[in-house]
Every structure is written in C-alpha cells, then in structure tokens.
Design an enzyme around this catalytic site. Sequence first.
Site, PDB file in Angstrom:
ATOM      1  N   HIS A 268       0.818  -1.211   0.000  1.00 21.67           N
ATOM      2  CA  HIS A 268       0.000   0.000   0.000  1.00 21.67           C
ATOM      3  C   HIS A 268       0.851   1.261   0.000  1.00 21.67           C
ATOM      4  CE1 HIS A 268       0.021   1.048   4.409  1.00 21.67           C
ATOM      5  NE2 HIS A 268       0.063  -0.255   4.608  1.00 21.67           N
ATOM      6  N   ASP A 280       5.718   1.454   7.357  1.00 19.53           N
ATOM      7  CA  ASP A 280       4.320   1.062   7.064  1.00 19.53           C
ATOM      8  C   ASP A 280       3.686   2.055   6.113  1.00 19.53           C
ATOM      9  OD1 ASP A 280       1.761   0.120   7.038  1.00 19.53           O
ATOM     10  OD2 ASP A 280       1.291   0.709   9.083  1.00 19.53           O
ATOM     11  N   GLU A 312      -5.208   1.958   2.066  1.00 20.67           N
ATOM     12  CA  GLU A 312      -5.213   0.721   2.863  1.00 20.67           C
ATOM     13  C   GLU A 312      -5.514   1.046   4.310  1.00 20.67           C
ATOM     14  OE1 GLU A 312      -3.502  -2.516   5.446  1.00 20.67           O
ATOM     15  OE2 GLU A 312      -3.084  -0.374   5.438  1.00 20.67           O
ATOM     16  N   ASP A 341       3.697  -5.720   3.462  1.00 18.43           N
ATOM     17  CA  ASP A 341       3.222  -4.596   4.265  1.00 18.43           C
ATOM     18  C   ASP A 341       4.030  -4.591   5.557  1.00 18.43           C
ATOM     19  OD1 ASP A 341       1.848  -2.627   5.545  1.00 18.43           O
ATOM     20  OD2 ASP A 341      -0.123  -3.587   5.431  1.00 18.43           O
TER      21      ASP A 341
HETATM   22 ZN   LIG Z   1       0.411  -1.235   6.442  1.00 12.87          ZN
END
Ligand SMILES: [Zn+2]
Length: 516
Positions: A268, A280, A312, A341
Amino acid sequence: MWFSTLLPFVTLALTFTSSASAQDFDIGELERKPLVTSAALQRRIHRDNLLRHARNFQHFAEQTSKTTPNRAFGSVGHNSTVRYIKKLLDATKFYDTQLQTFPYTYAEASSNFTANGVILPTKSLFYGISGDVTAPLFATGNLGCVPEHFPASVEGKLVLIQRGDCIYGIKVALAGAAKAAGVIIFNDVPAELSGGSLGGVSRPEGPYVPVGTISGTAGLDLQARLAAGEEITGVLKAYGLVEERYSSNLIATSKQGNKNQIVFSGSHSDSVPGGPGINDDGSGTMGNLETALQLTNFRLNNAVRFGWWTAEEFGLVGSTHHIRNLPQSERDKIALYLNFDMIASPNSGFFIYDGDGDTFQRPGPPGSAQIEKLYEDYYKAKGLISRPSNFTGRSDYGPFLEVGIPCGGVFTGHEGVKTDEGVQWWGGQAGVVYDPCYHARCDTYENLRVETFETNVKAIAHSIAVYSMSLETIPFPRAASSISSRSADEKLHVETLTYEERRHYGCDHAHEVSWQ
Ligand SMILES: [Zn+2]
C-alpha cells in the site's frame, strides 16, 4: 488542500492507460535479455537504491505537512509517492501502467482538553467539528440523550456528560441545540475511551459542537468537584476534517510474459495521517518498486503485475476497489498474489503469512501453503529463522483471499512484543514491540532496519523470479471449486463494513469501534 490535491489527479486520470505506448517497446532488445532467475534478480537488489527511495518518501511526507509529515491517501505526499513510482516505471518502457482513480471519504480528528489548567488525556470522535472553546464546565448529571437533559443554563458552557444510553452523536447534537459551547464525554468505566465516532457528518437533533472524550476516572472526579461547588474552567481544542478525496491505485503489468498466468505483487502506497509511514508501508512499496525496476533487465515467462494500493489505512479501500471492479475472467488470470506490508521494522522478526494454516488454523486458498514454503526455504537457505504470521485478512491480500486467489508474503511485525526467544533468533530488544513507531510520527527514514529490509526485498525478488519462471508448484488454472462462489454483485466482506469499522479494520488494532 482540496483543489491542490485533486487537480493533478484529474489530469493524470485522463491518461488512464499507459503513457508508454506499445510502439516504443523494442522486442529485439528484449530477446537479447536473459531469462530471469532468482539469483540474478536478487544480486541486483541493493540497499543504496532502497534508501534513496526511502529518503524521497520522507521528503514526500514532509510535502504534506512539516509538523506531522504523512502520506495519508490523497494528500500531497501520497500523490507524490504514486507519481514517483509511475514515473520511474514508465521510464523503463517495460510496463503498462494504469492509475485507477476514485473518490473516498477522508476523515481525521483530534482533541485536547485542560480543566483549570490541568491537561487530561483526551480522545476525539470522528465527524467531530473543529473549534477552540474556553468555558465553565457544567455537569448535566444525566446521560444527555433527550432535550430535557439540557437545562437552559448549559448555554455557553462546556457540558460534561457520561457515556451511555444513546450514541455520542445524539449527545453532541442535543448539546448544540441547547447552545452549549462544547461537550466532554467521559467513559462509563474507569478507562479512557478508545476513540469512536459521532456516526455521521450531521444529525437532525441539532448542530454539532466541539467534542472530546476522557476516562471515566477523570470524568467522575470533575463531576464530584463541580457538585462540591468548585468552579472549573475547561479549555477544549478540537480539530476535525471530513472531505471527499480522489486518489489512485497504481497498477503496472509487464508488457512481456504470459498474461494468462499473472504473478501479482502488491503493497500500500498510503500512510496513516499521523506519520510518514516509511516502514508502514514505505518499505513494502519500495521493495516492490525496486524489484520492478530491476526486473526490467530480464525476460519473463509469466507476466508480472505490481499493485500499489491507495487508502489501505482506511480499510483496504484501494485493493478492495480493484478486486471488486475486476471481472471474474481477469481474476482467473492471476495465478497468485504476494503482499508486502511492513518489511523493515526496527525490532524486526521474519514472519511469513501462514498459508497452510498449520499455526493459526486459517489457511489461504490452495497454493498459499506452497507460497509459505517458498519463503520458509528462502530464509532457511540464508541461515535465518522464520515464524508464521496469522492471515487475519487485515492487509491488502484480504480481498484477494476472498475471491480464492492464493496469497503469501513476508512481514517483520508491528504491535507484537518480542520475546527473549525472538531476540535469540533475530537480535533486537526483548519486551519491546517489533515497531515502536507503528502508525506514529517517528515512522521515519531512521525507523528502517536496513539489513532486514534488504533481506526481505531479496525475498520479494526471489518469489517473483521463481513464479515468473514457473508456476509448477501452484495449482493453476484454479479448479472451479476453489474459486469463490460469490456472485458478481455480492459485496466483498470488507465493503459491507461501515466507514468506521472499515477504517479500524485497516489499522489492525485490537480495540473495538464505538458509537455510544
Ligand atoms: Zn500497512
């Protein structure tokens, strides 16, 4: 903000198909390239390139905000991220790239509150409005669920109301109807409220006023002091934003290779609003990007497709949108989906999605067990220890799992706490979470564990090379029985969640969403 983020994407959306046309693709040059192998592709993955992307992503996050750098979907920094990836890929002429642009509601909220100058830990409620209130605190002594609960004397006051009996939205709207200046809701148990929502952008009972929530302990204390005659001045600073934002998934498919047997890898492209999201999911995003760039040095048997998903963090919005709008005939061409991810957590472990379900009893569709095995063997060959990770459905592989596509991927941990055993396996610190900067402002360039990052991007390269060469270990084409029996109009599970549930689903925290 609205227009500056919208306009570039309207322009880009017009060039919906690839900007690199099929004509500038040199078949002769391609035929001189060697067939991809795992070893050759892995050799081309270098940390210097990854860190160069990471510095750029940090810069993009700062374009959104200097005080709270972030790449939340549809922000300047997020749009820069997507454009950066597309530009680099288009320059290779190796891929057909496509922006899948659509609107989605963005919301953020924050509050802080002091009582007679003392700061009390305060949470916000979604759809709460912005405002600075300095006013005497007034306790209704009831739950604030009917107009009669608000005497005329609440006018201009900051009203203290206990949680319960009706949804937060009603309490706040009724307080607004009674001309209160703001509302402090306190929990009906000693703990703090874990966040929540007013349930909608407006309500018929009255206009919203600024709101914050505090713990039951703090609320009862204030209520008792007011009952004893103490005068308390409250200062509430509330910030709330709700807007429709346009943002894009970016899909890149190799022009070359068998497009009926697609190897799909995704991550994402957005961060949470509260931080730059360099681990992240900058890490997965950069891992896929660098692998895609290096893959252009090779010839492929099976086509490779990359997906960079938007929103996301608001509940798998981009990946769900993509799968939902993909005809069954196109889903059937996807042999497998790999998801990355968070692959560079500072206190990392090596986790692999539990495709065979032997640890968490939630196996993926047939083929997922083989993907798990591929990564187990990869780490083993490097003398590294790996452990399974639960297929919770809470990342972008979720929508793929739901339609019967085998999935896999690796992950370095977020909220889990590393044990002593974990330290023996992977180094780092025991008793500390895998990523102390998860969803926080400190998820910056410095948050990456570089060696782990490089190892895991090589894992991405390995899996893509292996599956592009051959799908012999994956049951494909899928038997009709393994393909989801959902009808085309049936909604994906995630899509049936409310906005609040969905946003929570994406963030993967254990606490529940509350409306009342
Ligand atoms: Zn994530």
